[in-house]
Design a protein around this motif. Structure first.
Motif, PDB file in Angstrom:
ATOM      1  N   ARG A  76       0.814  -1.217   0.000  1.00 15.15           N
ATOM      2  CA  ARG A  76       0.000   0.000   0.000  1.00 15.15           C
ATOM      3  C   ARG A  76       0.850   1.270   0.000  1.00 15.15           C
ATOM      4  NH1 ARG A  76      -5.243  -0.879   1.041  1.00 15.15           N
ATOM      5  NH2 ARG A  76      -5.570   1.152   2.014  1.00 15.15           N
ATOM      6  N   ARG A  77       1.911   1.244  -0.790  1.00 11.98           N
ATOM      7  CA  ARG A  77       2.770   2.425  -0.896  1.00 11.98           C
ATOM      8  C   ARG A  77       2.204   3.383  -1.937  1.00 11.98           C
ATOM      9  NH1 ARG A  77       7.604  -1.513  -1.231  1.00 11.98           N
ATOM     10  NH2 ARG A  77       8.092  -1.899   0.954  1.00 11.98           N
ATOM     11  N   THR A  78       2.228   4.660  -1.617  1.00  9.37           N
ATOM     12  CA  THR A  78       1.759   5.701  -2.523  1.00  9.37           C
ATOM     13  C   THR A  78       2.950   6.542  -2.968  1.00  9.37           C
ATOM     14  OG1 THR A  78       1.394   7.267  -0.715  1.00  9.37           O
ATOM     15  CG2 THR A  78      -0.447   5.799  -1.295  1.00  9.37           C
ATOM     16  N   ILE A  79       2.705   7.482  -3.875  1.00  9.34           N
ATOM     17  CA  ILE A  79       3.788   8.359  -4.323  1.00  9.34           C
ATOM     18  C   ILE A  79       4.376   9.153  -3.154  1.00  9.34           C
ATOM     19  CG2 ILE A  79       4.395  10.288  -5.847  1.00  9.34           C
ATOM     20  CD1 ILE A  79       3.890   7.551  -7.225  1.00  9.34           C
ATOM     21  N   PRO A  80       3.558   9.729  -2.246  1.00  6.78           N
ATOM     22  CA  PRO A  80       4.151  10.419  -1.094  1.00  6.78           C
ATOM     23  C   PRO A  80       4.993   9.515  -0.187  1.00  6.78           C
ATOM     24  CG  PRO A  80       1.903  11.161  -1.408  1.00  6.78           C
ATOM     25  CD  PRO A  80       2.098   9.995  -2.335  1.00  6.78           C
ATOM     26  N   THR A  81       4.553   8.259   0.044  1.00  6.13           N
ATOM     27  CA  THR A  81       5.334   7.384   0.925  1.00  6.13           C
ATOM     28  C   THR A  81       6.619   6.917   0.238  1.00  6.13           C
ATOM     29  OG1 THR A  81       4.043   5.456   0.196  1.00  6.13           O
ATOM     30  CG2 THR A  81       3.305   6.596   2.176  1.00  6.13           C
ATOM     31  N   LEU A  82       6.577   6.710  -1.077  1.00  6.17           N
ATOM     32  CA  LEU A  82       7.795   6.354  -1.806  1.00  6.17           C
ATOM     33  C   LEU A  82       8.777   7.530  -1.804  1.00  6.17           C
ATOM     34  CD1 LEU A  82       6.262   4.418  -4.844  1.00  6.17           C
ATOM     35  CD2 LEU A  82       7.595   3.445  -2.958  1.00  6.17           C
ATOM     36  N   PHE A  83       8.246   8.744  -1.952  1.00  4.56           N
ATOM     37  CA  PHE A  83       9.108   9.927  -1.888  1.00  4.56           C
ATOM     38  C   PHE A  83       9.754  10.052  -0.510  1.00  4.56           C
ATOM     39  CE2 PHE A  83       9.246  14.541  -0.745  1.00  4.56           C
ATOM     40  CZ  PHE A  83      10.396  14.845  -1.474  1.00  4.56           C
ATOM     41  N   ALA A  84       8.998   9.736   0.540  1.00  7.60           N
ATOM     42  CA  ALA A  84       9.550   9.810   1.902  1.00  7.60           C
ATOM     43  C   ALA A  84      10.735   8.861   2.056  1.00  7.60           C
ATOM     44  CB  ALA A  84       8.462   9.488   2.927  1.00  7.60           C
ATOM     45  N   GLN A  85      10.682   7.699   1.415  1.00  2.00           N
ATOM     46  CA  GLN A  85      11.811   6.762   1.472  1.00  2.00           C
ATOM     47  C   GLN A  85      13.033   7.341   0.771  1.00  2.00           C
ATOM     48  OE1 GLN A  85      10.432   3.067  -0.215  1.00  2.00           O
ATOM     49  NE2 GLN A  85       9.045   2.620   1.482  1.00  2.00           N
ATOM     50  N   VAL A  86      12.821   8.021  -0.354  1.00  4.51           N
ATOM     51  CA  VAL A  86      13.936   8.638  -1.067  1.00  4.51           C
ATOM     52  C   VAL A  86      14.575   9.728  -0.213  1.00  4.51           C
ATOM     53  CG1 VAL A  86      14.567  10.008  -3.108  1.00  4.51           C
ATOM     54  CG2 VAL A  86      12.970   8.090  -3.335  1.00  4.51           C
ATOM     55  N   MET A 295       7.333  11.944 -16.139  1.00  3.26           N
ATOM     56  CA  MET A 295       8.601  11.421 -16.636  1.00  3.26           C
ATOM     57  C   MET A 295       9.779  12.260 -16.148  1.00  3.26           C
ATOM     58  SD  MET A 295       9.938   8.949 -18.369  1.00  3.26           S
ATOM     59  CE  MET A 295       8.761   8.251 -19.523  1.00  3.26           C
ATOM     60  N   GLY A 296       9.568  13.554 -15.927  1.00  5.39           N
ATOM     61  CA  GLY A 296      10.632  14.437 -15.475  1.00  5.39           C
ATOM     62  C   GLY A 296      10.744  14.510 -13.962  1.00  5.39           C
ATOM     63  N   ILE A 297       9.789  15.186 -13.315  1.00  5.20           N
ATOM     64  CA  ILE A 297       9.803  15.362 -11.859  1.00  5.20           C
ATOM     65  C   ILE A 297       9.758  14.018 -11.143  1.00  5.20           C
ATOM     66  CG2 ILE A 297       8.539  16.324  -9.896  1.00  5.20           C
ATOM     67  CD1 ILE A 297       9.970  18.410 -11.551  1.00  5.20           C
ATOM     68  N   GLY A 298       9.097  13.037 -11.741  1.00  8.14           N
ATOM     69  CA  GLY A 298       9.016  11.716 -11.119  1.00  8.14           C
ATOM     70  C   GLY A 298      10.372  11.081 -10.872  1.00  8.14           C
ATOM     71  N   GLN A 299      11.359  11.368 -11.743  1.00  4.08           N
ATOM     72  CA  GLN A 299      12.700  10.808 -11.535  1.00  4.08           C
ATOM     73  C   GLN A 299      13.316  11.331 -10.237  1.00  4.08           C
ATOM     74  OE1 GLN A 299      13.377   8.422 -13.441  1.00  4.08           O
ATOM     75  NE2 GLN A 299      11.822   8.863 -14.999  1.00  4.08           N
ATOM     76  N   CYS A 300      12.984  12.561  -9.892  1.00  3.81           N
ATOM     77  CA  CYS A 300      13.445  13.133  -8.619  1.00  3.81           C
ATOM     78  C   CYS A 300      12.715  12.489  -7.453  1.00  3.81           C
ATOM     79  CB  CYS A 300      13.210  14.648  -8.630  1.00  3.81           C
ATOM     80  SG  CYS A 300      13.348  15.452  -7.018  1.00  3.81           S
ATOM     81  N   LEU A 301      11.397  12.452  -7.511  1.00  3.75           N
ATOM     82  CA  LEU A 301      10.595  12.004  -6.372  1.00  3.75           C
ATOM     83  C   LEU A 301      10.761  10.526  -6.061  1.00  3.75           C
ATOM     84  CD1 LEU A 301       7.240  13.881  -7.129  1.00  3.75           C
ATOM     85  CD2 LEU A 301       9.231  14.692  -5.851  1.00  3.75           C
TER      86      LEU A 301
END
Length: 562
Positions: A76-86, A295-301
């Protein structure tokens, strides 16, 4: 010896259990084996030998993305939780660099700004499912806004900053936005429609406001400066934000982007083109578009790259910016590459790899040029045609309706034959699902039934964009071209304005009085009918001019730019 056999058998058993978790992979491997055995003619075997490396490269990427998506969805990982891991991996590394000001946001600072956005949104009383429109030129704050909203289940509607008047109002309406955040550079456009907005619509502005501005609204910058920066209470919601279609053939449609789609597009780009977390990407594409924002900002997040954001594309500043920020990856769309190709591109800059893809925000049938083959716009595997079920199918040239065989199924195109790209829909598969638009009627129009087999459904991509021509029926061929252009410039973004005008005494119609466009499409902009006049929009001179034989030849030879 017995121990070795036991180990091997355990490995096989574990492998079988693992494969059962991925039934699509089982069928892939079985299909590959059967395909190699039953290739048939030597011609097919020849094709297979020359494409197997490419197909297996793409297969490896698909498997990698599928497995990671499977684990993310399971946990149940979302984009915000994946970003938090990064962020935890490299909190102080530069995440976003704003070329206009030189401002640098670290991953920790970007996360804190997202938190501030989330707390501010909660203070406005917005809850899960509410929509807030974002209407501004590209800047780091735009990423912080939609990502901060996503942390609490609020959805952003990313509106094209080229839209004006009715197109802008339409986008606000179809999204059901409760509020709009706009950049100060868009104040004039918002002022034009402010009296036509819903009374409940709340407006906020970011950037420097002028005292002379007719529209005075609360400053988002000052509100965020006072907002808490600790993590908000996370809310999980399937929808992430809306991205709009370009609206070249009608009003823009709001495509739904869910968390899994955002991850899929980003991950395919990262794994297909060999990107690395230590890369620095130059992103001059608009952040209201999936290419720039996903495709762009997603590489950062999601993968930890540093992304340089430029407010708008500039051909004259492009390479200077790349050198200034030590960029190792640039992102372009076809037109941008054409501007940069005034000089030999690959050889001049010693570019080691170019990866290309075709896709739309909402589509499930993206194409990939993974091996850098010059002239290729993607492929459909001849060895494993079902591991990524897309097809080019025949269409009726005039109406663009899908042609059917005697069984009622779509007819695949032969090599070299033009057709419509379709992708098989499977709502249980994150790579094959079609999430549609905010408008359900628009969603239904993009779905065809009985395409690959009876009872199935597929996403229909549409026809490629072309330079627009407007045919206007007017007696005497009298039209104030300057007044027409002024009205068009005020109401339509640049890409939706007709490049050619055709003035004619009457339009061709069918027996039921429907407009018949076939002749006009075939004739194009070639002057050949003395009763009709054709005009070309000279964007450099800022007016329409008559298409003569000389101008027609100059356009065809590339001497005059469209």
């Amino acid at each position: 010896m017995e121990r070795k056999i036991g180990v091997i058998l355990s490995f096989i058993c574990l492998g079988a259990v693992w494969l059962r978790s991925f039934p699509w992979l089982c069928s892939l491997l079985v299909g590959l084996g059967l395909c190699l055995v039953h290739m048939g003619s030597w011609k097919n075997i020849h094709i297979a030998l020359h494409t197997v490396k490419r197909d297996l490269m793409c297969l490896a990427v698909i498997i990698k993305v599928r497995i990671s998506m499977y684990h993310h969805q399971r946990n149940r990982r979302t984009i915000p939780t994946l970003f938090a891991q990064v962020v935890t991996q490299h909190p102080d590394k530069p995440a976003l660099i704003y070329e206009a000001t030189g401002e640098v946001w670290s991953f920790r600072e970007l996360q804190e700004r997202c938190h501030a956005v989330a707390h501010w949104a909660l203070a406005q009383g917005w809850t899960e499912g509410d929509v807030v429109a974002l209407y501004m030129e590209s800047q780091p704050l735009m990423a912080a806004l939609w990502l901060g909203f996503a942390m609490i289940g609020v959805e952003a509607a990313l509106i094209n900053y080229n839209l004006r008047q009715q197109s802008l109002l339409h986008c606000l309406s179809v999204s059901g936005a409760r509020a709009m955040v706009f950049g100060s550079e868009m104040t004039g456009a918002v002022t034009e429609v402010s009296s036509m907005l819903q009374p409940s619509m709340v407006l906020f502005s970011t950037g420097k406001q002028e005292d002379k501005d007719e529209l005075q609204v609360p400053s988002l910058d000052s509100l965020l400066a006072r907002s808490p920066r600790h993590p908000p209470p996370y809310k999980i919601r399937k929808e992430l934000f809306y991205i709009y279609t370009s609206g070249t053939t009608g009003m823009p449609k709001a495509a739904v982007v869910v968390h899994s789609r955002y991850y899929r597009i980003t991950a395919f780009g990262f794994h297909s083109f060999g990107l690395r977390p230590d890369d620095i990407m130059y992103n001059c594409l608009p952040l209201y578009h999936s290419a720039g924002n996903i495709m762009g900002i997603g590489q950062c997040l999601l993968f930890g790259l540093t992304v340089v954001i430029r407010r708008k594309f500039s051909a004259s500043r492009f390479w200077d910016d790349c050198v200034k920020h030590n960029c190792t990856v640039i992102q372009y769309i076809g037109e941008i590459c054409r501007y940069l190709l005034a000089q030999p591109f690959v050889k001049r800059f010693r570019i080691q790899r170019i990866g290309e893809f075709y896709g739309a925000t909402e589509c499930n049938c993206s194409l990939l040029n993974i091996d850098g083959k010059v002239g290729a716009c993607g492929f459909n595997s001849r060895i494993l045609p079902n591991f990524y079920p897309i097809r080019l199918v025949r269409v009726q040239q005039d109406s663009k309706e899908l042609l059917r065989d005697s069984q009622g199924l779509c007819i695949p195109c032969e090599p070299g034959e033009p057709g419509m790209l379709v992708g098989h829909i499977n709502h249980t598969d994150p790579l094959r699902r079609f999430d549609g638009y905010a408008d359900q009627d628009a969603t239904k129009k993009k779905v065809a039934r009985n395409v690959f087999k009876m009872g199935d459904s597929a996403y229909v991509s549409g026809v490629e964009g072309k330079a627009g021509m407007a045919a206007i029926a007017q007696e005497g061929n009298q039209l104030d071209l300057d007044a027409f252009l002024i009205a068009v410039q005020k109401a339509l973004p640049s890409y939706a304005r007709p490049v050619f005008l055709r003035l004619m005494p009457s339009v061709d119609t069918t027996g039921t009085f429907k407009i018949q466009k076939t002749r006009l499409q075939k004739e194009g902009y070639k002057p050949q009918n003395s009763s009709e006049k054709i005009y070309f929009l000279n964007s450099h001179a800022g007016h329409y001019e008559s298409v003569t034989e000389e101008l027609y030849d100059a356009i065809n030879e590339g001497k005059v730019s469209l």
